[in-house]
Design a protein around this motif. Sequence first.
Motif, short mmCIF file in Angstrom:
data_model
loop_
_atom_site.label_atom_id
_atom_site.label_comp_id
_atom_site.label_asym_id
_atom_site.label_seq_id
_atom_site.Cartn_x
_atom_site.Cartn_y
_atom_site.Cartn_z
N ASP A 109 29.12 40.60 23.41
CA ASP A 109 28.87 41.90 24.28
C ASP A 109 29.79 42.69 24.56
O ASP A 109 29.56 43.71 25.13
CB ASP A 109 28.06 41.43 25.20
CG ASP A 109 28.66 40.58 26.39
OD1 ASP A 109 29.95 40.21 26.06
OD2 ASP A 109 28.23 40.29 27.44
N LEU A 110 31.02 42.44 24.07
CA LEU A 110 32.27 43.12 24.33
C LEU A 110 32.52 43.16 25.80
O LEU A 110 33.16 44.38 26.37
CB LEU A 110 32.22 44.71 23.76
CG LEU A 110 32.12 44.82 22.18
CD1 LEU A 110 31.90 46.32 21.80
CD2 LEU A 110 33.33 44.13 21.75
N MET A 111 32.18 42.15 26.53
CA MET A 111 32.40 42.19 28.13
C MET A 111 33.80 41.59 28.27
O MET A 111 34.22 42.14 29.13
CB MET A 111 31.28 41.37 28.64
CG MET A 111 31.47 41.36 30.16
SD MET A 111 30.44 42.95 30.81
CE MET A 111 30.32 42.40 32.40
N PHE A 112 34.11 40.56 27.43
CA PHE A 112 35.41 39.87 27.87
C PHE A 112 36.20 39.60 26.49
O PHE A 112 35.74 39.40 25.64
CB PHE A 112 35.33 38.46 28.17
CG PHE A 112 34.55 38.55 29.69
CD1 PHE A 112 35.18 38.76 30.74
CD2 PHE A 112 32.89 38.42 29.71
CE1 PHE A 112 34.42 38.79 31.87
CE2 PHE A 112 32.55 38.42 30.99
CZ PHE A 112 33.25 38.38 32.10
N THR A 113 37.50 39.97 26.71
CA THR A 113 38.53 39.34 25.78
C THR A 113 39.46 38.51 26.28
O THR A 113 39.97 38.90 27.29
CB THR A 113 39.25 40.54 25.10
OG1 THR A 113 38.33 41.68 24.48
CG2 THR A 113 40.35 40.17 24.17
N LEU A 114 39.68 37.39 25.63
CA LEU A 114 40.70 36.39 25.87
C LEU A 114 41.82 36.36 25.28
O LEU A 114 41.76 36.19 24.13
CB LEU A 114 39.91 34.99 25.92
CG LEU A 114 40.78 33.85 26.57
CD1 LEU A 114 41.26 34.03 28.07
CD2 LEU A 114 40.03 32.54 26.40
N GLU A 115 43.19 36.53 25.87
CA GLU A 115 44.39 36.45 25.32
C GLU A 115 45.27 35.50 25.95
O GLU A 115 45.35 35.48 27.11
CB GLU A 115 45.11 37.88 25.16
CG GLU A 115 44.25 38.92 24.36
CD GLU A 115 44.81 40.34 24.63
OE1 GLU A 115 45.65 40.53 25.56
OE2 GLU A 115 44.20 41.17 24.00
N THR A 116 45.94 34.82 25.04
CA THR A 116 47.27 34.01 25.71
C THR A 116 48.59 34.65 25.67
O THR A 116 48.73 35.02 24.40
CB THR A 116 47.39 32.55 24.82
OG1 THR A 116 45.83 32.02 24.90
CG2 THR A 116 48.08 31.71 25.48
N VAL A 117 49.04 34.52 26.41
CA VAL A 117 50.48 35.63 26.52
C VAL A 117 51.66 34.37 26.78
O VAL A 117 51.34 33.56 27.56
CB VAL A 117 50.47 36.48 27.44
CG1 VAL A 117 49.40 37.65 27.04
CG2 VAL A 117 50.43 36.16 28.76
N SER A 118 52.93 34.88 26.44
CA SER A 118 53.92 33.99 26.83
C SER A 118 54.34 33.87 28.13
O SER A 118 54.91 32.87 28.87
CB SER A 118 55.11 34.29 25.91
OG SER A 118 54.98 34.10 24.62
N CYS A 119 54.26 34.97 29.03
CA CYS A 119 54.63 35.03 30.35
C CYS A 119 53.99 36.50 30.97
O CYS A 119 54.03 37.38 30.22
CB CYS A 119 56.28 35.22 30.49
SG CYS A 119 56.78 35.21 32.46
N LEU A 120 53.62 36.14 32.11
CA LEU A 120 53.18 37.21 33.03
C LEU A 120 54.00 37.71 34.27
O LEU A 120 53.62 38.38 34.82
CB LEU A 120 51.80 37.01 33.63
CG LEU A 120 50.65 36.74 32.56
CD1 LEU A 120 49.28 36.41 32.95
CD2 LEU A 120 50.29 38.30 31.80
N GLY A 121 55.02 37.15 34.31
CA GLY A 121 56.23 37.19 35.18
C GLY A 121 55.64 37.21 36.75
O GLY A 121 56.09 37.62 37.69
#
Length: 155
Positions: A109-121
């Motif tokens: 439904d293009l409501m959510f995208t999930l991304e894994t990142v190395s660091c958010l600080g």
Amino acid sequence: MYSINEIDEIISSHGNDQSSIIAILHDVQSKYNYIPEDCLEYISNKLDISPTKAFGIVTFYENFSLEPKGRYIIKICDGTACHVRKSTPILEALKKELKLTDGKKTTDDLMFTLETVSCLGACGLAPVITINDKVYGKMTPEHVVELLNSLKEEK
């Protein structure tokens, strides 16, 4: 779907200058949450840049996406502090709740995208996620499901 008029306005706001392609692409990405491939071709033609070069720029920078992203972009940190403080169960809870896999990062439904990142600080708040750049610290699998449910209710 993007609007040619809106794209032309973005290009004009940067002086129709080839050297502004990254800023132009950033503005398009901000407006649509991704860069449609035919829009990328249009921009390259307007700036007299080869489509291959424009495509190379988009695929080089991790922040650009040629795939549609959801209204809510969730980034989960898997840096050392977050990983040690159990970010993996939070990631699994997100995937399960959103019915996503490693290959599928955006809900139908293009409501959510999930991304894994190395660091958010924000290591002092580990484990951390952001939703549309708003930081949520000291997350648990239960808390992240509650957060998702509240976002779904806002819909």
